[in-house]
Design a protein around this motif. Sequence first.
Motif, short mmCIF file in Angstrom:
data_model
loop_
_atom_site.label_atom_id
_atom_site.label_comp_id
_atom_site.label_asym_id
_atom_site.label_seq_id
_atom_site.Cartn_x
_atom_site.Cartn_y
_atom_site.Cartn_z
N GLN A 27 41.38 34.25 43.15
CA GLN A 27 41.15 33.89 41.94
C GLN A 27 41.13 32.39 41.53
N ARG A 31 38.20 30.10 40.36
CA ARG A 31 38.30 29.57 39.05
C ARG A 31 38.19 27.71 39.07
N LEU A 57 37.15 39.99 37.69
CA LEU A 57 37.50 38.63 37.82
C LEU A 57 36.34 37.80 36.83
#
Length: 372
Positions: A27, A31, A57
Amino acid sequence: MIHPDWQDVKNILAVRLDNLGDVLMTQPALRALKRSLPQARLTLLTSSMGRGIARMLPEINEVMVFDVPWVKLKGQNIGEEKVLRFVEDLKNRKFDAVIIFTNFSQTPFPAAFLCYLAGIPRVLGYSRENPYQLINYWLPDHEPFVPVAHGVQRQLDLVRLIGATTKDDRLCLAVPAEAKRAILERLNKEGFDHHKPWIVIHAGVSEPKRQYPLRNFAKVAELVTRDLGLGLVLTGNEEEKAAVRQVAASARGKAVDFSGQLSLAELVALIGSAKLLISNNTGPVHIAAAVQTPVVDLYARTNPEHTPWKVRHKTLYFDVPSAIRSKNTTLVHSTPKKSRPTPSPKQVVAAAKELLGLQGNVRIGREVSTWS
């Protein structure tokens, strides 16, 4: 600063083909891509095992699911026709670029070859050898011949090669309100006093080599309920129900057994509401990190890059039985030769007591330590 060849990409494919925890540990890198390339649509290609958490997510615009033949599956034969049809699907989606995320013990080449056949022009990934046209933006993979980085840091290092960065490297899951309500309703229905301190024990695991002995888990359940007076909730999937019942029996009616009953969102809500998680090193450990629930991680000495990330934790290591150790040579190289005893139930409970508020050496997880 983003690499000049990547500044205009509009349609990115990220590939993470393994388990829930692996997807979640990717993740922060996702990002970084989303924040550094805000104009780009980000699609995650994952497995049926990773699909549930992928859909939670916020960095992802779309989730593609395909179970590939080089990842371990239970009794499923993919077949070459499905693979070829999948390549056509990739080709039709006209991706500008792909990032292939792997552990150090995995090869990027099968996924890279599918992307080559699909005509994706920019391919980013790790490689131990020159991949030539298969991976045209590559980071030399020195692990495990140098100290192994945490899995989260490994993926952040990969996307940094093209200039994608983020200051926010946490794991983070938003717990759906309806899942919170559903958990409270379930606990109330069981007559469980969720106003007093309670913890979760997850005794299941996705592969046998990472299993802390069930008899030890059973003793931990007994000590937690009898000596610490804590409420206890047990979790596991449908296939783990018999094992969870064995653990529940030791709590002598003082534990709630939710094995095989919870949706993924409800499991996230449950762990997020608990004071502590005790678990094998498997998906729920990384969920705990994402909802900031302290965790006692019972960690088989397999792959060292998956310790809890940026959450209060105690990691207790144990050896994998020799008969079921991995034959993967990179994992064999990273496994210490000196054996260590399996942590006793009393040691597990002592770690839990430290995390629950007693004085002790409690750390915030970030970097992978040596096998200690």
